[in-house]
Motif scaffolding. Structure first.
Motif, PDB file in Angstrom:
ATOM      1  N   THR A  54      45.607  50.314  25.990  1.00 37.60           N
ATOM      2  CA  THR A  54      45.032  50.768  27.257  1.00 37.60           C
ATOM      3  C   THR A  54      44.877  52.280  27.294  1.00 37.60           C
ATOM      4  OG1 THR A  54      46.067  48.898  28.377  1.00 37.60           O
ATOM      5  CG2 THR A  54      45.271  50.698  29.757  1.00 37.60           C
ATOM      6  N   ASN A  55      45.940  53.001  26.978  1.00 40.89           N
ATOM      7  CA  ASN A  55      45.905  54.463  26.983  1.00 40.89           C
ATOM      8  C   ASN A  55      45.965  55.042  25.569  1.00 40.89           C
ATOM      9  OD1 ASN A  55      45.779  54.579  29.794  1.00 40.89           O
ATOM     10  ND2 ASN A  55      48.000  54.634  30.014  1.00 40.89           N
ATOM     11  N   GLY A  56      45.659  54.212  24.584  1.00 36.92           N
ATOM     12  CA  GLY A  56      45.683  54.684  23.207  1.00 36.92           C
ATOM     13  C   GLY A  56      47.061  54.752  22.594  1.00 36.92           C
ATOM     14  N   LEU A  57      48.082  54.204  23.306  1.00 34.21           N
ATOM     15  CA  LEU A  57      49.451  54.230  22.803  1.00 34.21           C
ATOM     16  C   LEU A  57      50.080  52.845  22.937  1.00 34.21           C
ATOM     17  CD1 LEU A  57      50.829  57.575  24.300  1.00 34.21           C
ATOM     18  CD2 LEU A  57      50.381  57.117  21.885  1.00 34.21           C
ATOM     19  N   ALA A  58      50.904  52.496  21.974  1.00 37.01           N
ATOM     20  CA  ALA A  58      51.676  51.258  22.022  1.00 37.01           C
ATOM     21  C   ALA A  58      53.086  51.559  21.537  1.00 37.01           C
ATOM     22  CB  ALA A  58      51.030  50.174  21.166  1.00 37.01           C
ATOM     23  N   VAL A  59      54.024  50.724  21.944  1.00 34.36           N
ATOM     24  CA  VAL A  59      55.433  50.920  21.588  1.00 34.36           C
ATOM     25  C   VAL A  59      55.840  49.828  20.614  1.00 34.36           C
ATOM     26  CG1 VAL A  59      57.805  50.947  22.439  1.00 34.36           C
ATOM     27  CG2 VAL A  59      55.992  52.078  23.738  1.00 34.36           C
ATOM     28  N   LEU A  60      56.369  50.252  19.469  1.00 30.12           N
ATOM     29  CA  LEU A  60      56.793  49.321  18.425  1.00 30.12           C
ATOM     30  C   LEU A  60      58.259  48.958  18.604  1.00 30.12           C
ATOM     31  CD1 LEU A  60      56.450  47.833  15.695  1.00 30.12           C
ATOM     32  CD2 LEU A  60      57.039  49.999  14.577  1.00 30.12           C
ATOM     33  N   LEU A  61      58.521  47.668  18.692  1.00 28.30           N
ATOM     34  CA  LEU A  61      59.886  47.151  18.779  1.00 28.30           C
ATOM     35  C   LEU A  61      60.182  46.333  17.538  1.00 28.30           C
ATOM     36  CD1 LEU A  61      60.164  45.904  22.483  1.00 28.30           C
ATOM     37  CD2 LEU A  61      61.092  48.011  21.529  1.00 28.30           C
ATOM     38  N   LYS A  62      61.266  46.677  16.851  1.00 28.02           N
ATOM     39  CA  LYS A  62      61.722  45.884  15.721  1.00 28.02           C
ATOM     40  C   LYS A  62      62.949  45.076  16.143  1.00 28.02           C
ATOM     41  CE  LYS A  62      59.749  48.631  12.001  1.00 28.02           C
ATOM     42  NZ  LYS A  62      59.981  49.289  10.687  1.00 28.02           N
ATOM     43  N   GLY A  92      51.975  39.639  11.454  1.00 21.94           N
ATOM     44  CA  GLY A  92      53.079  39.097  10.670  1.00 21.94           C
ATOM     45  C   GLY A  92      53.586  37.814  11.286  1.00 21.94           C
ATOM     46  N   MET A  93      54.850  37.531  11.049  1.00 22.80           N
ATOM     47  CA  MET A  93      55.455  36.328  11.604  1.00 22.80           C
ATOM     48  C   MET A  93      55.664  36.474  13.103  1.00 22.80           C
ATOM     49  SD  MET A  93      58.251  35.583   8.581  1.00 22.80           S
ATOM     50  CE  MET A  93      58.792  34.055   9.374  1.00 22.80           C
ATOM     51  N   SER A  94      55.896  35.345  13.780  1.00 21.79           N
ATOM     52  CA  SER A  94      56.094  35.384  15.232  1.00 21.79           C
ATOM     53  C   SER A  94      57.404  36.076  15.579  1.00 21.79           C
ATOM     54  CB  SER A  94      56.089  33.964  15.806  1.00 21.79           C
ATOM     55  OG  SER A  94      57.137  33.202  15.236  1.00 21.79           O
ATOM     56  N   ASP A  95      57.429  36.681  16.753  1.00 19.26           N
ATOM     57  CA  ASP A  95      58.608  37.380  17.257  1.00 19.26           C
ATOM     58  C   ASP A  95      58.978  36.806  18.621  1.00 19.26           C
ATOM     59  OD1 ASP A  95      58.388  39.525  15.112  1.00 19.26           O
ATOM     60  OD2 ASP A  95      56.507  39.832  16.193  1.00 19.26           O
ATOM     61  N   LYS A  96      60.233  36.961  18.986  1.00 17.71           N
ATOM     62  CA  LYS A  96      60.682  36.498  20.301  1.00 17.71           C
ATOM     63  C   LYS A  96      61.058  37.688  21.170  1.00 17.71           C
ATOM     64  CE  LYS A  96      64.671  34.378  21.020  1.00 17.71           C
ATOM     65  NZ  LYS A  96      65.712  33.312  21.079  1.00 17.71           N
ATOM     66  N   LEU A  97      60.419  37.766  22.333  1.00 16.84           N
ATOM     67  CA  LEU A  97      60.713  38.808  23.309  1.00 16.84           C
ATOM     68  C   LEU A  97      61.487  38.195  24.476  1.00 16.84           C
ATOM     69  CD1 LEU A  97      57.257  40.640  23.409  1.00 16.84           C
ATOM     70  CD2 LEU A  97      59.302  41.328  22.149  1.00 16.84           C
ATOM     71  N   VAL A 109      59.394  34.897  25.554  1.00 14.23           N
ATOM     72  CA  VAL A 109      58.087  34.480  25.069  1.00 14.23           C
ATOM     73  C   VAL A 109      58.038  34.670  23.558  1.00 14.23           C
ATOM     74  CG1 VAL A 109      57.057  36.778  25.430  1.00 14.23           C
ATOM     75  CG2 VAL A 109      55.592  34.750  25.394  1.00 14.23           C
ATOM     76  N   ILE A 110      57.288  33.817  22.897  1.00 15.68           N
ATOM     77  CA  ILE A 110      57.116  33.888  21.450  1.00 15.68           C
ATOM     78  C   ILE A 110      55.710  34.410  21.153  1.00 15.68           C
ATOM     79  CG2 ILE A 110      57.161  32.612  19.281  1.00 15.68           C
ATOM     80  CD1 ILE A 110      59.840  32.694  20.650  1.00 15.68           C
ATOM     81  N   THR A 111      55.616  35.419  20.307  1.00 15.71           N
ATOM     82  CA  THR A 111      54.317  35.985  19.967  1.00 15.71           C
ATOM     83  C   THR A 111      53.604  35.121  18.930  1.00 15.71           C
ATOM     84  OG1 THR A 111      55.214  37.373  18.203  1.00 15.71           O
ATOM     85  CG2 THR A 111      55.202  38.286  20.416  1.00 15.71           C
ATOM     86  N   ASP A 151      60.347  39.980  12.769  1.00 11.69           N
ATOM     87  CA  ASP A 151      60.297  40.176  11.324  1.00 11.69           C
ATOM     88  C   ASP A 151      60.437  41.667  11.019  1.00 11.69           C
ATOM     89  OD1 ASP A 151      57.902  41.275  12.046  1.00 11.69           O
ATOM     90  OD2 ASP A 151      56.651  39.792  11.047  1.00 11.69           O
ATOM     91  N   GLU A 152      60.291  42.040   9.768  1.00 11.71           N
ATOM     92  CA  GLU A 152      60.514  43.428   9.371  1.00 11.71           C
ATOM     93  C   GLU A 152      59.482  44.387   9.954  1.00 11.71           C
ATOM     94  OE1 GLU A 152      59.750  44.260   5.224  1.00 11.71           O
ATOM     95  OE2 GLU A 152      58.746  42.314   4.994  1.00 11.71           O
ATOM     96  N   TYR A 153      58.322  43.856  10.388  1.00 13.48           N
ATOM     97  CA  TYR A 153      57.273  44.720  10.923  1.00 13.48           C
ATOM     98  C   TYR A 153      57.356  44.871  12.436  1.00 13.48           C
ATOM     99  CZ  TYR A 153      55.510  43.650   6.274  1.00 13.48           C
ATOM    100  OH  TYR A 153      55.401  43.486   4.927  1.00 13.48           O
TER     101      TYR A 153
END
Length: 252
Positions: A54-62, A92-97, A109-111, A151-153
């Motif tokens: 949306t604003n050109g920024l995203a937050v990466l969560l591992k 990558g693989m699905s992630d759980k938030l 939720v599962i990505t 996953d690792e990504y």
């Protein structure tokens, strides 16, 4: 056709009942607010530049990463809050938030699992409504997004949309834009409690035997040293008188 008086009375009663049932809902509406991920706070996340965000920024969560989003409800009404949508990207693989409102779990939720060699990081998807609604009143709230399984990504978050229901337009929502997203590299992730319980009985016995051996070795070395000193003193006392006389004459 002319309605009977009894029928008219029944219709009048139904109309009045419907009016009084709907009267409390008059003026109520749904309030939707969107919090950008980069306006949150985290020491376990990173900001990435994404043209598709949306604003050109995203937050990466591992794995284990958390993102705290702060907002304040202003008004005396009691509302129902629902996480209406999360915009995310994943390659990558699905992630759980997992979602928490003031440390209380409200859903997860599962990505989507898909990979195209990194090209999907700039394609943000919608989760739709997540979890259960929660009762909210006037005050400050902390909505935490936790990557409980990744996953690792990892997974990237663009924004989180909230829907406040059963509120009138007198209720306002204020977003607290903190904007502190920084990944603190852990020097040591060991925990004392885990170390204390990580030793098996065999390992404990080996450590005990090693300590006892070290103590015995130290005692033997000290004893031998003391014995040598005593032996030297006795030898000096029992020295031949002729040798003593020879040493004295040599010194003269």
């Amino acid at each position: 056709f002319q309605a009977r008086p009894s029928t008219m009375k029944i219709l009048l009663v139904i109309t009045l009942c419907t009016y009084f049932i709907l009267l409390p809902l008059k003026g109520l509406e749904a309030i939707e607010v969107t919090i950008q991920a980069e306006d949150g706070a985290s020491t376990t996340a990173e900001k990435n530049y994404r043209s598709g965000a949306t604003n050109g920024l995203a937050v990466l969560l591992k794995q284990g990463g958390t993102l705290d989003l702060m907002f304040e409800i202003i008004g005396n009404e009691t509302c129902e809050m629902q996480v209406a949508d999360i915009l995310y990207s994943n390659d990558g693989m699905s992630d759980k938030l997992s979602l928490f409102l003031n440390k209380t779990s409200i859903g997860e939720v599962i990505t989507r699992a898909d990979s195209r060699n990194g090209f999907l990081w700039n394609q943000f998807l919608s989760t739709g409504p997540v979890g259960n609604s929660a009762e909210t009143r006037e005050g400050v709230y902390n909505l935490t997004v936790n990557a409980t399984s990744a996953d690792e990504y990892g997974v990237e978050i663009d924004s989180v949309s909230l829907l406040l229901m059963n509120c009138s337009n007198a209720t306002k929502v204020k977003i607290h834009r903190i904007g502190y997203i920084y990944y603190e590299h852990q020097i040591c992730t060991c925990e004392t409690e885990n170390i204390k319980h990580s030793f098996t009985n065999y390992e404990k016995s080996i450590i005990a035997i090693t300590c006892v051996t070290c103590v015995i070795t130290l005692i033997v070395q000290v004893t031998v040293h003391i014995g040598i000193v005593i032996l030297k003193k006795k030898c000096s006392k029992n020295q031949d008188p002729d040798q003593k006389r020879y040493h004295l004459m040599k010194e003269k």
